[in-house]
Write a protein that holds these residues in place. Structure first.
Motif, PDB file in Angstrom:
ATOM      1  N   LYS A  96       0.858  -1.186   0.000  1.00  0.00           N
ATOM      2  CA  LYS A  96       0.000   0.000   0.000  1.00  0.00           C
ATOM      3  C   LYS A  96       0.894   1.237   0.000  1.00  0.00           C
ATOM      4  O   LYS A  96       1.300   1.730   1.054  1.00  0.00           O
ATOM      5  CB  LYS A  96      -0.905   0.007   1.234  1.00  0.00           C
ATOM      6  CG  LYS A  96      -1.836   1.201   1.273  1.00  0.00           C
ATOM      7  CD  LYS A  96      -2.644   1.240   2.553  1.00  0.00           C
ATOM      8  CE  LYS A  96      -3.453   2.525   2.575  1.00  0.00           C
ATOM      9  NZ  LYS A  96      -3.999   2.804   3.889  1.00  0.00           N
ATOM     10  N   ASP A 122       1.543   5.109  -0.364  1.00  0.00           N
ATOM     11  CA  ASP A 122       0.697   6.244  -0.010  1.00  0.00           C
ATOM     12  C   ASP A 122       1.567   7.489   0.003  1.00  0.00           C
ATOM     13  O   ASP A 122       2.461   7.614   0.837  1.00  0.00           O
ATOM     14  CB  ASP A 122       0.082   5.984   1.365  1.00  0.00           C
ATOM     15  CG  ASP A 122      -0.766   7.120   1.884  1.00  0.00           C
ATOM     16  OD1 ASP A 122      -0.928   8.145   1.200  1.00  0.00           O
ATOM     17  OD2 ASP A 122      -1.272   6.983   3.010  1.00  0.00           O
ATOM     18  N   GLY A 166       0.218  10.775  -0.150  1.00  0.00           N
ATOM     19  CA  GLY A 166      -0.539  11.953   0.242  1.00  0.00           C
ATOM     20  C   GLY A 166      -0.634  12.950  -0.898  1.00  0.00           C
ATOM     21  O   GLY A 166      -0.991  12.614  -2.021  1.00  0.00           O
ATOM     22  N   ASP A 210       3.388  12.185   5.951  1.00  0.00           N
ATOM     23  CA  ASP A 210       2.707  12.423   4.678  1.00  0.00           C
ATOM     24  C   ASP A 210       2.944  11.355   3.618  1.00  0.00           C
ATOM     25  O   ASP A 210       2.551  11.539   2.474  1.00  0.00           O
ATOM     26  CB  ASP A 210       3.122  13.794   4.126  1.00  0.00           C
ATOM     27  CG  ASP A 210       2.598  14.934   4.967  1.00  0.00           C
ATOM     28  OD1 ASP A 210       1.550  14.761   5.620  1.00  0.00           O
ATOM     29  OD2 ASP A 210       3.246  15.987   4.994  1.00  0.00           O
ATOM     30  N   GLY A 211       3.600  10.242   3.967  1.00  0.00           N
ATOM     31  CA  GLY A 211       3.803   9.232   2.940  1.00  0.00           C
ATOM     32  C   GLY A 211       4.477   7.977   3.438  1.00  0.00           C
ATOM     33  O   GLY A 211       5.209   7.992   4.426  1.00  0.00           O
ATOM     34  N   SER A 212       4.219   6.879   2.746  1.00  0.00           N
ATOM     35  CA  SER A 212       4.858   5.609   3.044  1.00  0.00           C
ATOM     36  C   SER A 212       6.298   5.623   2.523  1.00  0.00           C
ATOM     37  O   SER A 212       6.709   6.532   1.791  1.00  0.00           O
ATOM     38  CB  SER A 212       4.075   4.461   2.399  1.00  0.00           C
ATOM     39  OG  SER A 212       4.004   4.628   0.994  1.00  0.00           O
ATOM     40  N   ASN A 247       7.652  -2.097   3.039  1.00  0.00           N
ATOM     41  CA  ASN A 247       7.009  -0.805   2.842  1.00  0.00           C
ATOM     42  C   ASN A 247       6.464  -0.385   4.192  1.00  0.00           C
ATOM     43  O   ASN A 247       5.592  -1.054   4.740  1.00  0.00           O
ATOM     44  CB  ASN A 247       5.877  -0.897   1.821  1.00  0.00           C
ATOM     45  CG  ASN A 247       5.159   0.421   1.658  1.00  0.00           C
ATOM     46  OD1 ASN A 247       5.763   1.444   1.395  1.00  0.00           O
ATOM     47  ND2 ASN A 247       3.847   0.397   1.838  1.00  0.00           N
ATOM     48  N   HIS A 260       4.273   1.926   6.391  1.00  0.00           N
ATOM     49  CA  HIS A 260       3.105   2.770   6.163  1.00  0.00           C
ATOM     50  C   HIS A 260       3.319   4.192   6.662  1.00  0.00           C
ATOM     51  O   HIS A 260       4.176   4.450   7.518  1.00  0.00           O
ATOM     52  CB  HIS A 260       1.873   2.170   6.836  1.00  0.00           C
ATOM     53  CG  HIS A 260       1.374   0.941   6.159  1.00  0.00           C
ATOM     54  ND1 HIS A 260       0.417   0.134   6.713  1.00  0.00           N
ATOM     55  CD2 HIS A 260       1.670   0.372   4.967  1.00  0.00           C
ATOM     56  CE1 HIS A 260       0.154  -0.882   5.909  1.00  0.00           C
ATOM     57  NE2 HIS A 260       0.911  -0.758   4.836  1.00  0.00           N
ATOM     58  N   ARG A 261       2.532   5.068   6.133  1.00  0.00           N
ATOM     59  CA  ARG A 261       2.534   6.480   6.499  1.00  0.00           C
ATOM     60  C   ARG A 261       2.372   6.637   8.013  1.00  0.00           C
ATOM     61  O   ARG A 261       1.565   5.963   8.636  1.00  0.00           O
ATOM     62  CB  ARG A 261       1.369   7.156   5.776  1.00  0.00           C
ATOM     63  CG  ARG A 261       1.125   8.578   6.152  1.00  0.00           C
ATOM     64  CD  ARG A 261      -0.233   8.998   5.638  1.00  0.00           C
ATOM     65  NE  ARG A 261      -0.096   9.767   4.424  1.00  0.00           N
ATOM     66  CZ  ARG A 261      -1.020  10.588   3.960  1.00  0.00           C
ATOM     67  NH1 ARG A 261      -2.173  10.716   4.570  1.00  0.00           N
ATOM     68  NH2 ARG A 261      -0.819  11.258   2.866  1.00  0.00           N
ATOM     69  N   ARG A 308       7.712   9.542  -0.688  1.00  0.00           N
ATOM     70  CA  ARG A 308       7.028  10.768  -1.077  1.00  0.00           C
ATOM     71  C   ARG A 308       8.027  11.887  -1.367  1.00  0.00           C
ATOM     72  O   ARG A 308       8.935  12.150  -0.594  1.00  0.00           O
ATOM     73  CB  ARG A 308       6.092  11.213   0.045  1.00  0.00           C
ATOM     74  CG  ARG A 308       5.372  12.509  -0.246  1.00  0.00           C
ATOM     75  CD  ARG A 308       4.622  12.974   1.001  1.00  0.00           C
ATOM     76  NE  ARG A 308       3.973  14.231   0.782  1.00  0.00           N
ATOM     77  CZ  ARG A 308       4.549  15.419   0.979  1.00  0.00           C
ATOM     78  NH1 ARG A 308       5.791  15.494   1.382  1.00  0.00           N
ATOM     79  NH2 ARG A 308       3.876  16.527   0.763  1.00  0.00           N
TER      80      ARG A 308
END
Length: 161
Positions: free
Chosen positions: A45, A47, A49, A77-79, A117, A119-120, A141
């Motif tokens: 996943k 992410d 943002g 703000d991001g993975s 990965n 996560h945020r 990000r």
């Protein structure tokens, strides 16, 4: 008082609250490229943002045991995904959030083929290849706003195998 931690094997189930373990398990979702390539589809996943995905290469120095875990960071703000290039296992340290700071960390030891990965907004340790330096593709990000919070432990944790 010194607190000692031991790394656990990195598995999809144990790491699920913090992110994704990206590895092949089972048959490919479908065959592509005239049947010569198995596609294991959508394994993380990602992410970003309000930013965009960026691909960087990190060249990390080797870490040894006992390893001192004295700092964690998170990216609100991001993975952030780490793809090993050199086949070097890494220590993966993560923690739940406890009133804006990391709780007691959990530490995992990856296998050379495993990608993660994070996560945020998950607290995690720095990139820590074990025994040998390692290069990693990092997918995270890229954006105009800051995406890093750091926390220094007043008493570091010591990680032993």
């Amino acid at each position: 008082m010194t607190v000692y931690l031991s790394p656990a094997p990195l598995t999809q189930e144990s790491f699920a609250p913090y992110g994704d373990v990206i590895e092949i398990s089972g048959a490919a979702d479908k065959l592509i490229n005239q049947g010569l390539c198995g596609r294991h589809h959508d394994l993380a996943k990602l992410d970003f943002g309000s930013g965009r995905a960026g691909i960087s290469i990190f060249d990390a120095q080797a870490r040894q045991f006992p390893y001192t875990l004295d700092m964690m960071e998170r990216h609100p703000d991001g993975s952030q995904a780490f793809v090993p290039l050199s086949g070097v296992p890494m220590l993966v340290s993560v923690a739940d959030d406890e009133d804006g700071k990391p709780s007691t960390p959990r530490v995992f030891l990856s296998e050379p083929h495993q990608t993660i990965n994070i996560h945020r907004n998950v607290w995690h340790g720095v990139l820590a290849p074990v025994k040998e330096a390692g290069q990693y593709i990092v997918i995270d990000r890229i954006g105009d706003t800051p995406n890093l919070e750091e926390f220094l432990f007043s008493t570091p944790y010591i990680v032993n195998p």
